[in-house]
Design an enzyme around this catalytic site. Structure first.
Site, PDB file in Angstrom:
ATOM      1  N   GLU A 276       0.829  -1.206   0.000  1.00  0.00           N
ATOM      2  CA  GLU A 276       0.000   0.000   0.000  1.00  0.00           C
ATOM      3  C   GLU A 276       0.863   1.256   0.000  1.00  0.00           C
ATOM      4  O   GLU A 276       1.823   1.358   0.774  1.00  0.00           O
ATOM      5  CB  GLU A 276      -0.912   0.014   1.232  1.00  0.00           C
ATOM      6  CG  GLU A 276      -1.917  -1.134   1.227  1.00  0.00           C
ATOM      7  CD  GLU A 276      -3.001  -0.984   2.289  1.00  0.00           C
ATOM      8  OE1 GLU A 276      -4.098  -1.516   2.074  1.00  0.00           O
ATOM      9  OE2 GLU A 276      -2.769  -0.328   3.328  1.00  0.00           O
ATOM     10  N   ARG A 293      -1.784 -10.968   2.573  1.00  0.00           N
ATOM     11  CA  ARG A 293      -2.953 -11.852   2.405  1.00  0.00           C
ATOM     12  C   ARG A 293      -3.701 -11.421   1.159  1.00  0.00           C
ATOM     13  O   ARG A 293      -3.348 -10.422   0.535  1.00  0.00           O
ATOM     14  CB  ARG A 293      -3.870 -11.691   3.613  1.00  0.00           C
ATOM     15  CG  ARG A 293      -4.233 -10.225   3.812  1.00  0.00           C
ATOM     16  CD  ARG A 293      -5.316 -10.004   4.813  1.00  0.00           C
ATOM     17  NE  ARG A 293      -5.403  -8.627   5.251  1.00  0.00           N
ATOM     18  CZ  ARG A 293      -5.972  -7.633   4.586  1.00  0.00           C
ATOM     19  NH1 ARG A 293      -6.508  -7.860   3.399  1.00  0.00           N
ATOM     20  NH2 ARG A 293      -6.000  -6.414   5.057  1.00  0.00           N
ATOM     21  N   VAL A 296      -9.776  -7.744   0.111  1.00  0.00           N
ATOM     22  CA  VAL A 296     -11.196  -7.690  -0.251  1.00  0.00           C
ATOM     23  C   VAL A 296     -11.342  -7.257  -1.723  1.00  0.00           C
ATOM     24  O   VAL A 296     -12.128  -7.809  -2.489  1.00  0.00           O
ATOM     25  CB  VAL A 296     -11.944  -6.682   0.659  1.00  0.00           C
ATOM     26  CG1 VAL A 296     -13.398  -6.537   0.224  1.00  0.00           C
ATOM     27  CG2 VAL A 296     -11.848  -7.095   2.117  1.00  0.00           C
TER      28      VAL A 296
HETATM   29  P1  ADP Z   1      -4.417   0.333   8.455  1.00  0.00           P
HETATM   30  O1  ADP Z   1      -3.351  -0.718   8.520  1.00  0.00           O
HETATM   31  O2  ADP Z   1      -5.084   0.538   9.753  1.00  0.00           O
HETATM   32  O3  ADP Z   1      -5.343   0.163   7.300  1.00  0.00           O
HETATM   33  P2  ADP Z   1      -2.838   2.272   6.964  1.00  0.00           P
HETATM   34  O4  ADP Z   1      -1.476   2.644   7.370  1.00  0.00           O
HETATM   35  O5  ADP Z   1      -2.977   1.300   5.816  1.00  0.00           O
HETATM   36  O6  ADP Z   1      -3.628   1.702   8.236  1.00  0.00           O
HETATM   37  O7  ADP Z   1      -3.668   3.562   6.626  1.00  0.00           O
HETATM   38  C1  ADP Z   1      -5.073   3.530   6.412  1.00  0.00           C
HETATM   39  C2  ADP Z   1      -5.545   4.819   5.796  1.00  0.00           C
HETATM   40  O8  ADP Z   1      -5.221   5.929   6.654  1.00  0.00           O
HETATM   41  C3  ADP Z   1      -4.904   5.170   4.453  1.00  0.00           C
HETATM   42  O9  ADP Z   1      -5.552   4.576   3.366  1.00  0.00           O
HETATM   43  C4  ADP Z   1      -5.053   6.689   4.454  1.00  0.00           C
HETATM   44  O10 ADP Z   1      -6.382   7.061   4.127  1.00  0.00           O
HETATM   45  C5  ADP Z   1      -4.841   7.059   5.899  1.00  0.00           C
HETATM   46  N1  ADP Z   1      -3.408   7.358   6.167  1.00  0.00           N
HETATM   47  C6  ADP Z   1      -2.472   6.504   6.631  1.00  0.00           C
HETATM   48  N2  ADP Z   1      -1.270   7.092   6.753  1.00  0.00           N
HETATM   49  C7  ADP Z   1      -1.425   8.362   6.364  1.00  0.00           C
HETATM   50  C8  ADP Z   1      -0.547   9.501   6.270  1.00  0.00           C
HETATM   51  N3  ADP Z   1       0.738   9.437   6.617  1.00  0.00           N
HETATM   52  N4  ADP Z   1      -1.061  10.682   5.830  1.00  0.00           N
HETATM   53  C9  ADP Z   1      -2.375  10.771   5.488  1.00  0.00           C
HETATM   54  N5  ADP Z   1      -3.245   9.753   5.548  1.00  0.00           N
HETATM   55  C10 ADP Z   1      -2.803   8.564   5.988  1.00  0.00           C
END
Ligand code: ADP
Length: 451
Positions: A276, A293, A296
């Site tokens: 991601e 994994r 969805v």
């Molecule tokens: P999780 O593992 O809980 O899904 P993620 O790190 O994948 O957490 O982040 C989930 C969502 O949070 C991202 O899709 C984005 O919308 C927001 N997000 C995460 N990190 C950042 C960041 N550094 N700046 C802005 N938005 C963020």
């Protein structure tokens, strides 16, 4: 190839995996909780074993019961789906210890990517751009404040073991940071069993763009291009996904794809995984995490590449070589997925339960529906609220949107509240249609309920 596979999951993903097994000529074993006795995945599998009461922790998360079900039925491998046991290194190890093949990555890769602070460090060393932030988990408040000063506010405090959009807190300044730090730590401990957090720069208004990778046991790693998952609720739950991302040109696709492959190689990844990234308005992309994994939203990639990702997962686990090289991967047309959920859009997307009294699912050209729903289905209160994934394919994005709008119009679910009206509003929104999306889309355009 395996003769029999156990599916350690429920709902639409259990059905999806059973379908892939059937097409490969593999016998299937479903497991189910007492609350899921009438579920479609139980009927669809060749055999089914009840593994405990309704709550996930008593059944789908009960490792001894899942392993016993596999041993009793003579299954050779376990597919964990998503959620539940899919990202637990200890479960993958328990499978190995019982001479069962875990259809997923090696435990060491799950473990490294499961600690988001460790993962950031590993991929950074593999020259994958990461969001500016702390190197590893923070030890105390002083360190957090010092690092945040260096990175520049606003910053996010995130749980190292976080997932599902939980345990993320915003701090605009030092005062905020001191306040949210403790909150974030206790939240992380309660949700994920570890209080460890790290700090990273808040990227304003990014797009969430992720890359699907496939890796076999022989060191071959390829990517299947990206998915755009920017349409998220305030709780950072994805609601609409598409492939390709409208802003990703072939040169950026190649760059992101190569970075994703480097990230996978850096942890010795095997099987299907998703890297991601956040993409800023200038076209810079930053690693946020890797999901070890099936996702969805994998179907949108399947629709535009013609690769059956679940089938590939099973083949890879059976020690087959990848069936295609990077050069064989071709992208055709456009695909969109809408997640139909039992959530009330007028009440902050609160989950709803009830009995589905009437159901019409869409069909026709270019429409795929992955669902475990049927008329009369009683939605149990214990599980996530996903009811169906409505997936369309068409030759280009405007045609895919038109097709999705037509598919949503055909859809009828009665007896339980769903987000269907809200999905229709997203598809009808001029900014969505222009491809003007970011993780702030819903907040900006559809929050007040008038759109
Ligand atoms: P999780 O593992 O809980 O899904 P993620 O790190 O994948 O957490 O982040 C989930 C969502 O949070 C991202 O899709 C984005 O919308 C927001 N997000 C995460 N990190 C950042 C960041 N550094 N700046 C802005 N938005 C963020």
């Amino acid at each position: 190839m395996f003769r029999k596979v156990l599916i350690a999951n429920r709902g639409e993903i259990a059905l999806r995996i059973i379908r892939a097994c059937k097409e490969l000529g593999i016998a299937t074993v479903a497991v189910y909780s007492e609350a899921d006795a009438n579920s479609l995945h139980v009927q669809a599998a060749d055999e089914a074993v009840c593994i405990g009461p309704g709550p996930g922790k008593d059944s789908y998360l009960n490792v001894p019961n899942v392993i016993m079900a596999a041993l009793i039925t003579g299954a050779e491998a376990i597919h964990p789906g998503y959620g539940y046991l899919s990202e637990r290194a200890s479960f993958a190890e328990a499978c190995e210890a019982s001479k069962l093949v875990f259809i997923g990555p090696p435990p060491s890769a799950i473990e490294k990517m499961g600690d988001k602070a460790v993962a950031r460090e590993i991929v950074r060393q593999a020259k994958v751009p990461v969001v500016p932030g702390t190197h590893g988990a923070i030890r105390n408040e002083q360190e957090a404040l010092k690092q945040a000063e260096r990175i520049g506010y606003p910053v996010l405090v995130k749980a190292v073991a976080g997932g599902g959009g939980k345990g993320i807190r915003l701090a605009e300044n030092a005062e905020d940071l001191s306040r949210v730090l403790q909150l974030a730590q206790s939240e992380a401990l309660a949700s994920f069993g570890s209080p460890e957090v790290y700090v990273e720069k808040f990227i304003p208004d990014p797009r969430h763009v992720e890359v699907q990778v496939l890796a076999d046991s022989y060191g071959n790693v390829i990517h299947l291009g990206e998915r755009e998952c920017s349409i998220q609720t305030a709780r950072r739950q994805k609601m609409v996904e598409e492939a390709p991302a409208s802003v990703v040109a072939p040169s950026l696709r190649q760059k992101m794809g190569e970075a994703a492959v480097r990230a996978a190689k850096a942890v010795g990844y095997v099987n299907a995984g998703t890297v991601e990234f956040l993409l800023d308005s200038k076209g810079n992309f930053y690693f946020i995490e890797m999901n070890t994994r099936i996702q969805v939203e994998h179907p949108v990639t399947e629709q535009i590449t013609g690769v059956d990702i679940v089938r590939e997962q099973i083949r890879i686990a059976a020690k087959e070589r990848l069936h295609l090289s990077q050069r064989d991967v071709q992208w055709r047309g456009h695909s969109i997925e809408c997640r139909l959920t039992a959530e009330d859009p007028d009440n902050d997307f609160a989950p709803c339960v009830g009995k589905v009294t009437h159901l019409v699912l869409p069909g026709g050209p270019g429409v795929r529906v992955d669902t475990h729903l049927y008329p009369g289905y009683e939605i149990p209160p214990y599980y996530d609220s996903l009811l169906a994934k409505i997936i369309v394919w068409a030759e280009d994005r405007p045609s895919a949107i038109a097709r999705m709008r037509r598919a949503l119009e055909e859809t009828r679910v009665e007896g339980v509240k769903t987000n269907l009206p809200f999905l229709k509003r997203i598809m009808a929104h001029p900014e969505y249609q222009k491809g003007n999306v970011s993780t702030q889309f819903l907040n900006r355009y559809l929050r007040d309920g008038t759109g």
